[in-house]
Design a protein around this motif. Structure first.
Motif, PDB file in Angstrom:
ATOM      1  N   ASN A 203       0.800  -1.227   0.000  1.00  0.00           N
ATOM      2  CA  ASN A 203       0.000   0.000   0.000  1.00  0.00           C
ATOM      3  C   ASN A 203       0.828   1.270   0.000  1.00  0.00           C
ATOM      4  OD1 ASN A 203      -2.351  -1.576   0.136  1.00  0.00           O
ATOM      5  ND2 ASN A 203      -2.255  -1.676   2.359  1.00  0.00           N
ATOM      6  N   THR A 204       2.133   1.148   0.219  1.00  0.00           N
ATOM      7  CA  THR A 204       2.949   2.365   0.329  1.00  0.00           C
ATOM      8  C   THR A 204       4.122   2.423  -0.650  1.00  0.00           C
ATOM      9  OG1 THR A 204       4.252   1.315   2.099  1.00  0.00           O
ATOM     10  CG2 THR A 204       2.401   2.690   2.773  1.00  0.00           C
ATOM     11  N   ILE A 205       4.710   1.295  -0.987  1.00  0.00           N
ATOM     12  CA  ILE A 205       5.909   1.296  -1.817  1.00  0.00           C
ATOM     13  C   ILE A 205       5.572   1.776  -3.235  1.00  0.00           C
ATOM     14  CG2 ILE A 205       5.674  -1.116  -2.548  1.00  0.00           C
ATOM     15  CD1 ILE A 205       8.758  -1.336  -2.229  1.00  0.00           C
ATOM     16  N   GLN A 206       6.458   2.571  -3.812  1.00  0.00           N
ATOM     17  CA  GLN A 206       6.209   3.155  -5.120  1.00  0.00           C
ATOM     18  C   GLN A 206       7.439   3.037  -6.012  1.00  0.00           C
ATOM     19  OE1 GLN A 206       3.232   4.277  -6.099  1.00  0.00           O
ATOM     20  NE2 GLN A 206       2.328   3.907  -4.067  1.00  0.00           N
ATOM     21  N   GLY A 207       7.257   3.381  -7.290  1.00  0.00           N
ATOM     22  CA  GLY A 207       8.373   3.480  -8.223  1.00  0.00           C
ATOM     23  C   GLY A 207       9.042   2.158  -8.529  1.00  0.00           C
ATOM     24  N   LEU A 208      10.342   2.238  -8.783  1.00  0.00           N
ATOM     25  CA  LEU A 208      11.118   1.065  -9.165  1.00  0.00           C
ATOM     26  C   LEU A 208      11.094  -0.002  -8.079  1.00  0.00           C
ATOM     27  CD1 LEU A 208      13.054  -0.378 -11.108  1.00  0.00           C
ATOM     28  CD2 LEU A 208      14.948   0.881 -10.038  1.00  0.00           C
ATOM     29  N   GLN A 209      11.133   0.415  -6.822  1.00  0.00           N
ATOM     30  CA  GLN A 209      11.128  -0.562  -5.733  1.00  0.00           C
ATOM     31  C   GLN A 209       9.821  -1.341  -5.696  1.00  0.00           C
ATOM     32  OE1 GLN A 209      12.335   2.140  -2.477  1.00  0.00           O
ATOM     33  NE2 GLN A 209      14.122   0.831  -2.220  1.00  0.00           N
ATOM     34  N   ARG A 210       8.717  -0.690  -6.013  1.00  0.00           N
ATOM     35  CA  ARG A 210       7.424  -1.399  -6.086  1.00  0.00           C
ATOM     36  C   ARG A 210       7.477  -2.448  -7.186  1.00  0.00           C
ATOM     37  NH1 ARG A 210       2.166  -0.769  -4.571  1.00  0.00           N
ATOM     38  NH2 ARG A 210       0.562  -1.520  -5.981  1.00  0.00           N
ATOM     39  N   TYR A 211       8.024  -2.083  -8.325  1.00  0.00           N
ATOM     40  CA  TYR A 211       8.144  -3.028  -9.440  1.00  0.00           C
ATOM     41  C   TYR A 211       9.002  -4.224  -9.034  1.00  0.00           C
ATOM     42  CZ  TYR A 211       9.709  -5.066 -13.834  1.00  0.00           C
ATOM     43  OH  TYR A 211      10.018  -5.944 -14.829  1.00  0.00           O
ATOM     44  N   GLN A 212      10.124  -3.953  -8.363  1.00  0.00           N
ATOM     45  CA  GLN A 212      11.024  -5.032  -7.951  1.00  0.00           C
ATOM     46  C   GLN A 212      10.331  -5.995  -6.987  1.00  0.00           C
ATOM     47  OE1 GLN A 212      14.148  -2.525  -6.397  1.00  0.00           O
ATOM     48  NE2 GLN A 212      15.469  -2.862  -8.181  1.00  0.00           N
ATOM     49  N   LEU A 213       9.602  -5.439  -6.032  1.00  0.00           N
ATOM     50  CA  LEU A 213       8.905  -6.274  -5.043  1.00  0.00           C
ATOM     51  C   LEU A 213       7.856  -7.154  -5.720  1.00  0.00           C
ATOM     52  CD1 LEU A 213       8.229  -7.050  -2.100  1.00  0.00           C
ATOM     53  CD2 LEU A 213       6.663  -5.104  -2.047  1.00  0.00           C
ATOM     54  N   LEU A 214       7.030  -6.549  -6.553  1.00  0.00           N
ATOM     55  CA  LEU A 214       5.960  -7.308  -7.208  1.00  0.00           C
ATOM     56  C   LEU A 214       6.520  -8.313  -8.203  1.00  0.00           C
ATOM     57  CD1 LEU A 214       3.267  -4.527  -7.771  1.00  0.00           C
ATOM     58  CD2 LEU A 214       3.538  -6.094  -5.843  1.00  0.00           C
ATOM     59  N   TYR A 215       7.649  -7.984  -8.822  1.00  0.00           N
ATOM     60  CA  TYR A 215       8.281  -8.909  -9.770  1.00  0.00           C
ATOM     61  C   TYR A 215       8.728 -10.192  -9.058  1.00  0.00           C
ATOM     62  CZ  TYR A 215      11.618 -10.910 -13.056  1.00  0.00           C
ATOM     63  OH  TYR A 215      12.284 -11.766 -13.882  1.00  0.00           O
TER      64      TYR A 215
END
Length: 343
Positions: free
Chosen positions: A196-208
């Protein structure tokens, strides 16, 4: 009110009597804490400095008084009033004392009053470079804290209060340990709050990372809940990736409580044919699922969505199931039997 040097002298004598354990004990009851809070609210530099020195001293247990205050249901209110009263240099000393020993810091985060005290520190320091002393410790013990219900809310407070830059290392820690978190009960709940909070490239990395491991996570009780939450994000590219990585596993996960929910979710997507094709890969697979405690719901869903969409897969499913209606007439299969026969 301290309005004269004589009154100030009396306050200093009073505070002089409160040393170590005596100070802690005084702050551990409502009357005592109100007295110290009242003195701090005067914002008198001399009195504030005197109290600051008191809490930086050691108790008879060899623990800094400030740590004992943070853990006490009444003392934590004194601590909160104190940090609101300090100048930058005094606050720096307090934060150093709180964070210098990692084990003691972690112990604070894992219990109710200590956790609340640390969260108050985070709110106070949200625009201060001193907050890095706190976040560095949280990163150092990230997995321990995030898999503890009380502790995880300390890190969540950082996500709510701090900038993306201040949270950068915490997000990196979440990415690094996301699979371990996902299969832990408290960790999985904490990880979902990160979504609910992580954004940007780090969000992509986590979801990947998570989406690439859904076959593994879907077969774990806690991990399956994380996968369900990933699908519920309603991100088409992410959902497609999840549905793709689960090909070859739908029949297996449908026989598990959490996995069956995932399979049903996937049947609500435009990639539902991948789910049904998995069941049709073997003649026995649809029947085994249809008479299973959890699998029967997936088969019901598969029949409904393929029929509604006019898919030829509907008739293929029927061809697999109709010869076995007598088997399905009882037990968990009865739901599928009723659906097919219209009873």
């Amino acid at each position: 009110m301290v309005q004269s040097q004589e009154q100030l002298k009396k306050v200093r004598i009073f505070l002089g009597l409160l040393r170590g354990d005596t100070f802690v004990n005084h702050c551990s009851n409502q009357n005592g804490l109100r007295t110290i809070q009242g003195l701090l609210r005067l914002r008198n530099p001399e009195i504030t400095c005197e109290i600051c020195n008191k809490v930086l001293a050691l108790s008879s247990r060899g623990t800094a008084v400030v740590l004992e205050l943070m853990l006490d249901q009444h003392g934590r209110h004194v601590f909160g009033e104190l940090i609101d009263s300090l100048n930058y240099q005094q606050l720096k000393l307090i934060i150093y004392e709180i964070t210098k020993n990692l084990d003691e810091f972690v112990s604070l985060t894992l219990v109710k009053h200590g956790s609340n005290s640390i969260k108050r520190v985070i709110r106070l320091l949200r625009r201060s470079p001193l907050v890095s002393l706190v976040t560095n410790n949280l990163c150092a013990a990230f997995l321990t804290i995030m898999t503890n219900r009380t502790g995880s809310f300390v890190i969540s407070e950082c996500f709510k209060q701090l900038s993306a830059e201040d949270n950068k290392l915490l997000y990196e820690a979440a990415i690094e340990s996301c699979l371990d978190l996902a299969i832990d009960h408290e960790g999985s709940l904490s990880l979902i709050r990160v979504f609910n909070t992580i954004q940007g490239l780090q969000r992509y990395q986590l979801l990947y990372i998570l989406s690439a491991n859904v076959a593994y996570l879907s077969q774990d009780q806690e991990g399956s809940y994380v996968v369900q939450k990933l699908i519920s994000l309603n991100n088409p590219l992410l959902t497609q990736k999840i549905c793709h990585h689960l090909r070859g596993y739908y029949a297996t996960i449908s026989l598990q409580k959490g996995g069956s929910h995932i399979a049903e979710q996937c049947l609500d997507t435009e990639w539902k044919s991948w789910v049904v094709e998995d069941f049709l890969s073997s003649l026995d697979t649809p029947l085994n699922a249809a008479k299973d405690e959890f699998g029967n719901y997936v088969i019901q869903k598969a029949l409904k969505v393929t029929k509604k969409s006019g898919s030829p897969l509907y008739h293929k499913l029927l061809l697999c199931l109709q010869p076995h209606l007598s088997i399905l007439e009882s037990g968990y299969g009865r739901n599928v039997f009723n659906l097919i026969t219209g009873r």
